[in-house]
Design an enzyme around this catalytic site. Sequence first.
Site, PDB file in Angstrom:
ATOM      1  N   ASN A   1     105.219  53.423 -48.209  1.00  0.00           N
ATOM      2  CA  ASN A   1     106.476  54.126 -47.931  1.00  0.00           C
ATOM      3  C   ASN A   1     107.624  53.153 -47.669  1.00  0.00           C
ATOM      4  O   ASN A   1     108.693  53.550 -47.217  1.00  0.00           O
ATOM      5  CB  ASN A   1     106.303  55.066 -46.725  1.00  0.00           C
ATOM      6  CG  ASN A   1     106.003  54.317 -45.424  1.00  0.00           C
ATOM      7  OD1 ASN A   1     105.818  53.100 -45.428  1.00  0.00           O
ATOM      8  ND2 ASN A   1     105.941  55.034 -44.322  1.00  0.00           N
TER       9      ASN A   1
ATOM     10  N   HIS B   1     107.492  50.629 -45.503  1.00  0.00           N
ATOM     11  CA  HIS B   1     107.540  50.034 -44.166  1.00  0.00           C
ATOM     12  C   HIS B   1     107.109  48.574 -44.214  1.00  0.00           C
ATOM     13  O   HIS B   1     106.411  48.144 -45.125  1.00  0.00           O
ATOM     14  CB  HIS B   1     106.707  50.836 -43.150  1.00  0.00           C
ATOM     15  CG  HIS B   1     105.226  50.723 -43.271  1.00  0.00           C
ATOM     16  ND1 HIS B   1     104.358  51.629 -42.704  1.00  0.00           N
ATOM     17  CD2 HIS B   1     104.426  49.811 -43.892  1.00  0.00           C
ATOM     18  CE1 HIS B   1     103.118  51.269 -42.965  1.00  0.00           C
ATOM     19  NE2 HIS B   1     103.128  50.178 -43.682  1.00  0.00           N
TER      20      HIS B   1
ATOM     21  N   ASP C   1     101.666  43.719 -35.722  1.00  0.00           N
ATOM     22  CA  ASP C   1     101.801  45.058 -35.140  1.00  0.00           C
ATOM     23  C   ASP C   1     100.453  45.483 -34.575  1.00  0.00           C
ATOM     24  O   ASP C   1      99.457  44.772 -34.719  1.00  0.00           O
ATOM     25  CB  ASP C   1     102.332  46.068 -36.174  1.00  0.00           C
ATOM     26  CG  ASP C   1     101.573  46.018 -37.496  1.00  0.00           C
ATOM     27  OD1 ASP C   1     100.433  45.521 -37.532  1.00  0.00           O
ATOM     28  OD2 ASP C   1     102.132  46.477 -38.511  1.00  0.00           O
TER      29      ASP C   1
ATOM     30  N   GLU D   1     108.821  51.880 -39.729  1.00  0.00           N
ATOM     31  CA  GLU D   1     108.747  52.969 -40.697  1.00  0.00           C
ATOM     32  C   GLU D   1     110.147  53.292 -41.236  1.00  0.00           C
ATOM     33  O   GLU D   1     111.154  52.839 -40.672  1.00  0.00           O
ATOM     34  CB  GLU D   1     108.149  54.221 -40.022  1.00  0.00           C
ATOM     35  CG  GLU D   1     106.757  54.019 -39.402  1.00  0.00           C
ATOM     36  CD  GLU D   1     105.636  53.934 -40.446  1.00  0.00           C
ATOM     37  OE1 GLU D   1     105.909  53.778 -41.654  1.00  0.00           O
ATOM     38  OE2 GLU D   1     104.453  54.003 -40.028  1.00  0.00           O
TER      39      GLU D   1
END
Length: 249
Positions: free
Chosen positions: A140, A142, A71, A147
């Site tokens: 979280n 991800h 990413d 996300e």
Amino acid sequence: MTGGRPLLEIHPADTWADHVADAVAERLAANPDLVVALPTGSTPLPVYERLPAALAAAGASFGAATVVVLDEFIGLPVDHPVRCDAVLRRTLLDRLERPPARFVIFDVDEPDPDAACAAVDDAVAAAGGLDLVILGLGANGHVGMNEPGSAPDAPSRAVDLAPSTIEAARRYGADPAPSRGVTLGMAPILAAREIWLLISGTHKAGILQRTLSDPITSAVPAALLRGHPGLRLIADDRAASGWPARPRS
Ligand code: PGA
């Protein structure tokens, strides 16, 4: 896989990174043309530190391999040290005796980030598809910059970052921190032949628990990986405290 549940591999914290580095070196020894997507972040750092020695011990190298950055942030200048391509070069690629044959990155300087994503997908396809995706686990849930809310068929794309991801970029030294990024999507990650999810540290215990136990929904994108036949969760005993090494189905 054990009865539909992913296999959780647990290693002592002080040998976890050696184990992962050895496993990567073994894959490269068996398949020198490996097409592998690699993450940045804190989790893989000790693995990357050990990888040159592990490669030497295995008689392996990245020399014929294709490395794909998982990413990238949008909006950081090309030479910014927090850019994922720069981080991967600095923490791994520049330290290798033989750099990879191809390093596929997102051209986020191009005005259309979706075109940058399509170019990465095309380069992966031209290399024969992803053999292996190595992932960190976001606090979280991800994976990459997929996300919470990312669907299993989400393509590689530009995304708005979650507040915790923006805060992480700030902690790493991007100020102002970017609020958008591009990522390999859930679909191309799930299309890889193997997926290794790396989890280390007590601060990941809660999200590992949710990754393994929550319903398989987009609320925890890492949980969407469950059921992939080539999934390995490679955890240290701090992140995996409370889990048996072989969860029963
Ligand atoms: P970390 O991040 O390795 O820095 O914990 C993982 C992630 O956010 O994907």
